[in-house]
Design a protein around this motif. Sequence first.
Motif, mmCIF file in Angstrom:
data_model
loop_
_atom_site.group_PDB
_atom_site.id
_atom_site.type_symbol
_atom_site.label_atom_id
_atom_site.label_comp_id
_atom_site.label_asym_id
_atom_site.label_seq_id
_atom_site.Cartn_x
_atom_site.Cartn_y
_atom_site.Cartn_z
ATOM 1 N N GLY B 32 0.809 -1.220 0.000
ATOM 2 C CA GLY B 32 0.000 0.000 0.000
ATOM 3 C C GLY B 32 0.836 1.261 0.000
ATOM 4 O O GLY B 32 0.384 2.324 -0.446
ATOM 5 N N PRO B 35 3.443 3.302 -4.966
ATOM 6 C CA PRO B 35 2.463 3.529 -6.032
ATOM 7 C C PRO B 35 2.371 2.317 -6.967
ATOM 8 O O PRO B 35 3.273 1.486 -6.952
ATOM 9 N N TYR B 37 -1.532 4.119 -6.603
ATOM 10 C CA TYR B 37 -2.576 4.135 -5.572
ATOM 11 C C TYR B 37 -3.938 4.096 -6.262
ATOM 12 O O TYR B 37 -4.186 4.875 -7.173
ATOM 13 N N TYR B 38 -4.760 3.202 -5.802
ATOM 14 C CA TYR B 38 -6.080 3.046 -6.429
ATOM 15 C C TYR B 38 -7.123 3.844 -5.636
ATOM 16 O O TYR B 38 -7.915 3.284 -4.874
ATOM 17 N N TRP B 39 -7.109 5.177 -5.824
ATOM 18 C CA TRP B 39 -7.998 6.068 -5.065
ATOM 19 C C TRP B 39 -9.459 5.740 -5.312
ATOM 20 O O TRP B 39 -10.282 5.797 -4.395
ATOM 21 N N LYS B 139 -2.606 -5.323 -4.111
ATOM 22 C CA LYS B 139 -2.659 -3.859 -4.139
ATOM 23 C C LYS B 139 -4.016 -3.346 -4.630
ATOM 24 O O LYS B 139 -4.519 -2.336 -4.141
ATOM 25 N N THR B 143 -5.472 -3.982 -0.302
ATOM 26 C CA THR B 143 -5.058 -2.740 0.356
ATOM 27 C C THR B 143 -6.181 -1.692 0.388
ATOM 28 O O THR B 143 -6.440 -1.105 1.448
#
Lengths: 265, 258
Positions: B32, B35, B37-39, B139, B143
Motif C-alpha cells: 500500500g 504507487p 494508488y487506487y484512489w 494492491k 489494500t
Amino acid sequence: MVKMSNSNTAKDHIVLKDVHKSFGPKHVLNGLNLTVKKGHSMVVIGGSGTGKSVMLKSILGLLHPDSGSILIGGRDVTGMKGAKRDEVLSHFGMLFQGAALFDSLKVWQNVAFGLMQGKGMNAKDAKEIAIEKLHQVGLGSDVGELSPAELSGGMQKRVGLARAIAGDPEIIFFDEPTTGLDPIMADVINDLIVDCVKRLGATTISITHDMASARKIADDISMIYKGQILWQGKAGEVDNSGNAYVDQFIHGRADGPIQMDVFKA
Amino acid sequence: MNFLAPIGNFTLGLLAEIGRIFIFAWEAIGRGVAPPYYWHQIGTQMLRIGYNSLPVVGLTAFFTGGALALQIYEGGSRFNAENLVSSIVALGITRELGPVLAGLMVAGRVSAAIAAELGTMRVTEQIDALVTLSTNPMKYLVTPRIIAAVLTLPLLVLVADIIGIMGGYLVGTRSLSLNGGAYIKNTVDFLTFGDVSSGLLKAAAFGFIIALMGCYHGFHSKGGAQGVGRATTNAVVSASILILAVNYLMTALLFTGK
C-alpha cells in the motif's frame, strides 16, 4: 520489450526445460519440455488432470515450478516476481476458460482494464481501443455498456478474447477456448482466434481437448500426458503421429494405453 | 500419549495460520505504501463499508442506548442512583458498546461480503486475470479495502455514539420521565475526550480486523461454491472473535494500563 539474447532464442519464443511441479504427493509436471517458435500457434492437447493448466500458470508466474526453467524470448523468467514479472506480463494476453471477466465492471472497462491499470492509459483513449477490439471480435459498441452478467457464454468468451488482444500482446494463451460452447459458436471463436493471431503476428499456446478446435488454430500440436510432452509435431501430422497415446486421444477411444480411473462394479 | 498428537497438530496448524495471516497483512500494508494508488477503489470501498452500513449500525446503537437506559434506571433505582442513567449510557456507549456492536455488525455485513466477493473472484480465475493484466491483486483488491475499513469504522462509531446516546435520551425522557435538559447537561459534563477517542481508536483496529479477515479468507478460498461459503463463514467468525479479544486487550491497555 522482452529482450532477445541471441538468434536461436529469438526464434524459440517460449522454452520450458525440465519443468517439475508437485502439489503435495501429486506430481503434476514431471520434467516437461516444450518449445514454441516465434509467431507460431502451438496447441497442447491432453486429458483432464494431465498438467495443461498448471503448465500455462507456471509460464505466467501464477504458479512457481519446483525445478526446471522457463525462458521467454531467451530471458529466464523462472521465479521472477514484482515489477520484472509485471513487465514480462505486459507482453502477454490470456483468454481464460470461463472468460474470468470482472463482474463489477462494464464490458468496455473489462477490455480496457490492462490498458488503464497496467499501462496507465487514460479512460477516453482506452475506451476507444476497447470498442475497436470489441468490433474485431464481432461485438457492437452497445455491448460495451453492458455488465458481463448480461452476456451469453459465447459473448463472454468473445469479450475475454477482446481483453486478451487489447494490449496487442506478443504472446497469447488460450485456456480451453471452446469449452462449454455449442459447435457453431465454438467455430466462431476458433475463426476469431485465427484472425486475431494472424493480425497481431503473436506467438500462442492454446490448451484444449477439442480436436476440431486444435486442427483449426494450430501450427504445431503437442500431446501432454502425466506432466510430460510425449509427442510434438505439425498440425497436419497429428493423424499419422504413429503414437498410440495420440491416436487414442484424437479418436476419443476408451481402449488404449491411456487408462482412466473409472470404478467398475 | 496418542491423545497429545491431535492437540499438537491443532497447535501447529493454528500457529501456521496466524503466521500466514501476519504475512498477508504485512504484504497488504507494505504494497500500500508504494504507487500506484487506487484512489477510486478506496472511495468505492469506503462507500460500501461505511455509508451502506449506516442503517444497521444506527439501528443497533439506537436500541442498545434505549435498552441500556432502561436497565441502568431499573438497576440504579435499587440504591437511589437513577440520576446516573445519562452518564452511564454515555460512558457505556462511547467506550464499549458503540465500537464493539458496530464492529460486530459490520463484521457480519462487510467481512462476509468481502470474503464472498474475493472468494468468487478466486474460484472464477478473476484474481489470476488481474495478474495477467499486470495488476497486483493484493494492491488492487486488498489494500484499498483495509484502508477504507480503517478510515470508515471510526466515522461509523462516531455516528453510533451519537445515535446510541440519543436512544438513551429518548427512552430516559419519554419512558422514565427524566428531565431532558439535565440529561443532556449530565452527558456533556461527564463525557471526556478520552472516552470518545478510545472508542474511535478501537473502531480503527476493528476496521483493520474486519477487512483483513474478509480479504484473507476470500483470497485463499478454494473448492468452488462450497469453498466460498466456507470462506465467508470463517471470515465472520474469525473477525467477530478477534474483535472481542482485541477489545479486551485495548480496554486493559487504555484504561487500566495492565
